[in-house]
Design a protein around this motif. Structure first.
Motif, PDB file in Angstrom:
ATOM      1  N   LEU A  40      -1.502  -9.341  -7.925  1.00 16.31           N
ATOM      2  CA  LEU A  40      -1.433  -8.378  -6.831  1.00 16.31           C
ATOM      3  C   LEU A  40      -0.496  -7.233  -7.177  1.00 16.31           C
ATOM      4  O   LEU A  40       0.631  -7.442  -7.610  1.00 16.31           O
ATOM      5  CB  LEU A  40      -0.956  -9.051  -5.541  1.00 16.31           C
ATOM      6  N   GLU A  41      -1.004  -6.031  -6.979  1.00 14.67           N
ATOM      7  CA  GLU A  41      -0.212  -4.824  -7.151  1.00 14.67           C
ATOM      8  C   GLU A  41      -0.366  -3.998  -5.881  1.00 14.67           C
ATOM      9  O   GLU A  41      -1.486  -3.693  -5.461  1.00 14.67           O
ATOM     10  CB  GLU A  41      -0.719  -4.017  -8.352  1.00 14.67           C
ATOM     11  N   ILE A  42       0.750  -3.657  -5.251  1.00 12.24           N
ATOM     12  CA  ILE A  42       0.715  -2.783  -4.081  1.00 12.24           C
ATOM     13  C   ILE A  42       0.623  -1.352  -4.607  1.00 12.24           C
ATOM     14  O   ILE A  42       1.462  -0.910  -5.390  1.00 12.24           O
ATOM     15  CB  ILE A  42       1.969  -2.964  -3.203  1.00 12.24           C
ATOM     16  N   VAL A  43      -0.426  -0.651  -4.173  1.00  7.84           N
ATOM     17  CA  VAL A  43      -0.662   0.696  -4.707  1.00  7.84           C
ATOM     18  C   VAL A  43      -0.439   1.797  -3.679  1.00  7.84           C
ATOM     19  O   VAL A  43      -0.318   2.963  -4.049  1.00  7.84           O
ATOM     20  CB  VAL A  43      -2.078   0.824  -5.313  1.00  7.84           C
ATOM     21  N   ASP A  44      -0.382   1.443  -2.390  1.00  9.05           N
ATOM     22  CA  ASP A  44      -0.162   2.470  -1.371  1.00  9.05           C
ATOM     23  C   ASP A  44       0.438   1.820  -0.132  1.00  9.05           C
ATOM     24  O   ASP A  44       0.306   0.615   0.075  1.00  9.05           O
ATOM     25  CB  ASP A  44      -1.484   3.166  -1.019  1.00  9.05           C
ATOM     26  N   ARG A  45       1.095   2.636   0.668  1.00 12.83           N
ATOM     27  CA  ARG A  45       1.730   2.182   1.899  1.00 12.83           C
ATOM     28  C   ARG A  45       1.361   3.119   3.032  1.00 12.83           C
ATOM     29  O   ARG A  45       1.259   4.320   2.840  1.00 12.83           O
ATOM     30  CB  ARG A  45       3.252   2.157   1.755  1.00 12.83           C
ATOM     31  N   ARG A  46       1.176   2.536   4.240  1.00 12.83           N
ATOM     32  CA  ARG A  46       0.869   3.300   5.442  1.00 12.83           C
ATOM     33  C   ARG A  46      -0.277   4.277   5.217  1.00 12.83           C
ATOM     34  O   ARG A  46      -0.170   5.471   5.437  1.00 12.83           O
ATOM     35  CB  ARG A  46       2.127   3.983   5.973  1.00 12.83           C
ATOM     36  N   LEU A 101     -12.653   4.265  -1.248  1.00 15.90           N
ATOM     37  CA  LEU A 101     -11.458   3.446  -1.458  1.00 15.90           C
ATOM     38  C   LEU A 101     -11.191   3.261  -2.952  1.00 15.90           C
ATOM     39  O   LEU A 101     -10.053   3.379  -3.411  1.00 15.90           O
ATOM     40  CB  LEU A 101     -11.617   2.089  -0.770  1.00 15.90           C
ATOM     41  N   ALA A 102     -12.236   3.000  -3.720  1.00 14.49           N
ATOM     42  CA  ALA A 102     -12.086   2.832  -5.167  1.00 14.49           C
ATOM     43  C   ALA A 102     -11.548   4.105  -5.810  1.00 14.49           C
ATOM     44  O   ALA A 102     -10.675   4.050  -6.678  1.00 14.49           O
ATOM     45  CB  ALA A 102     -13.419   2.442  -5.792  1.00 14.49           C
ATOM     46  N   GLU A 103     -12.048   5.243  -5.380  1.00 18.92           N
ATOM     47  CA  GLU A 103     -11.578   6.525  -5.926  1.00 18.92           C
ATOM     48  C   GLU A 103     -10.110   6.760  -5.564  1.00 18.92           C
ATOM     49  O   GLU A 103      -9.335   7.248  -6.378  1.00 18.92           O
ATOM     50  CB  GLU A 103     -12.442   7.676  -5.419  1.00 18.92           C
ATOM     51  N   HIS A 104      -9.724   6.395  -4.341  1.00 17.52           N
ATOM     52  CA  HIS A 104      -8.326   6.549  -3.924  1.00 17.52           C
ATOM     53  C   HIS A 104      -7.416   5.692  -4.803  1.00 17.52           C
ATOM     54  O   HIS A 104      -6.394   6.164  -5.292  1.00 17.52           O
ATOM     55  CB  HIS A 104      -8.174   6.167  -2.447  1.00 17.52           C
ATOM     56  N   ARG A 109      -3.670   4.698  -9.535  1.00 21.08           N
ATOM     57  CA  ARG A 109      -3.409   3.826 -10.687  1.00 21.08           C
ATOM     58  C   ARG A 109      -3.817   4.439 -12.008  1.00 21.08           C
ATOM     59  O   ARG A 109      -3.373   3.979 -13.060  1.00 21.08           O
ATOM     60  CB  ARG A 109      -4.141   2.492 -10.516  1.00 21.08           C
ATOM     61  N   GLY A 110      -4.739   5.385 -11.964  1.00 20.68           N
ATOM     62  CA  GLY A 110      -5.207   5.998 -13.201  1.00 20.68           C
ATOM     63  C   GLY A 110      -6.081   5.087 -14.033  1.00 20.68           C
ATOM     64  O   GLY A 110      -6.165   5.222 -15.239  1.00 20.68           O
ATOM     65  N   ASP A 111      -6.741   4.117 -13.388  1.00 19.89           N
ATOM     66  CA  ASP A 111      -7.617   3.220 -14.128  1.00 19.89           C
ATOM     67  C   ASP A 111      -8.890   2.982 -13.332  1.00 19.89           C
ATOM     68  O   ASP A 111      -9.274   3.787 -12.503  1.00 19.89           O
ATOM     69  CB  ASP A 111      -6.914   1.906 -14.476  1.00 19.89           C
ATOM     70  N   ALA A 112      -9.518   1.856 -13.537  1.00 19.60           N
ATOM     71  CA  ALA A 112     -10.822   1.574 -12.936  1.00 19.60           C
ATOM     72  C   ALA A 112     -10.783   1.420 -11.420  1.00 19.60           C
ATOM     73  O   ALA A 112     -11.815   1.473 -10.782  1.00 19.60           O
ATOM     74  CB  ALA A 112     -11.412   0.311 -13.565  1.00 19.60           C
ATOM     75  N   GLY A 113      -9.632   1.225 -10.829  1.00 18.50           N
ATOM     76  CA  GLY A 113      -9.552   1.133  -9.373  1.00 18.50           C
ATOM     77  C   GLY A 113      -9.976  -0.214  -8.834  1.00 18.50           C
ATOM     78  O   GLY A 113      -9.578  -1.259  -9.328  1.00 18.50           O
ATOM     79  N   VAL A 114     -10.825  -0.184  -7.824  1.00 17.89           N
ATOM     80  CA  VAL A 114     -11.235  -1.378  -7.097  1.00 17.89           C
ATOM     81  C   VAL A 114     -12.582  -1.865  -7.605  1.00 17.89           C
ATOM     82  O   VAL A 114     -13.477  -1.068  -7.876  1.00 17.89           O
ATOM     83  CB  VAL A 114     -11.334  -1.060  -5.585  1.00 17.89           C
ATOM     84  N   ALA A 115     -12.730  -3.181  -7.722  1.00 13.31           N
ATOM     85  CA  ALA A 115     -14.019  -3.782  -8.097  1.00 13.31           C
ATOM     86  C   ALA A 115     -14.937  -3.718  -6.880  1.00 13.31           C
ATOM     87  O   ALA A 115     -14.726  -4.413  -5.895  1.00 13.31           O
ATOM     88  CB  ALA A 115     -13.819  -5.229  -8.544  1.00 13.31           C
ATOM     89  N   LEU A 116     -15.947  -2.868  -6.964  1.00 15.28           N
ATOM     90  CA  LEU A 116     -16.823  -2.643  -5.812  1.00 15.28           C
ATOM     91  C   LEU A 116     -17.670  -3.861  -5.464  1.00 15.28           C
ATOM     92  O   LEU A 116     -18.126  -3.984  -4.333  1.00 15.28           O
ATOM     93  CB  LEU A 116     -17.714  -1.431  -6.062  1.00 15.28           C
TER      94      LEU A 116
END
Length: 135
Positions: A40-46, A101-104, A109-116
């Motif tokens: 788990l990596e927290i990538v954004d808040r609020r 969401l994946a693009e955000h 993160r500068g990588d692949a993002g979220v596994a759709l």
């Protein structure tokens, strides 16, 4: 989607929590969830997901687990139906707007993002819950 940059104050703390309790809850939540969600990596808040006639809906923490699944974390006072609705709406939003969401996440993160292909997980966190919310 937008990211709230301002510091949380007692007036703006989500879930009816004051700023000090919110910060402590965030830290404890991150540590506890890492035990159950490997990588788990927290990538954004609020993170604001939507605004409308019923007010702003946001998740308090946005994370990505080791498999790339989006983890949407909402803090609650444990008594409010509204926070439960936010948690449910966050999953609906994430499923409907998975590419956004994946693009955000990718932009952060500068990588692949979220596994759709993985459904998002919404986590509602409180010190305790009213019995009627657990039924």
């Amino acid at each position: 989607m937008s990211h709230e940059e301002s510091a949380t104050t007692p007036e703006t703390a989500p879930g009816g929590l004051d700023a000090g309790r919110l910060l402590a809850l965030e830290r404890a939540c991150e540590l506890g969830l890492r035990e159950h969600l490997p990588g788990l990596e927290i990538v954004d808040r609020r993170l604001e997901l939507m605004s409308g006639d019923e007010g702003t809906r946001r998740v308090d923490l946005l994370g990505v687990d080791g498999s790339g699944r989006a983890i949407l974390i909402v803090f609650s006072d444990g008594a409010s139906d509204d926070n439960l609705l936010v948690a449910l709406e966050s999953v609906a939003f994430a499923r409907h707007h998975a590419d956004l969401l994946a693009e955000h996440v990718r932009s952060l993160r500068g990588d692949a993002g979220v596994a759709l292909h993985r459904p998002p997980l919404s986590v509602l966190v409180a010190e305790s819950f009213a019995p009627r919310l657990l039924d």
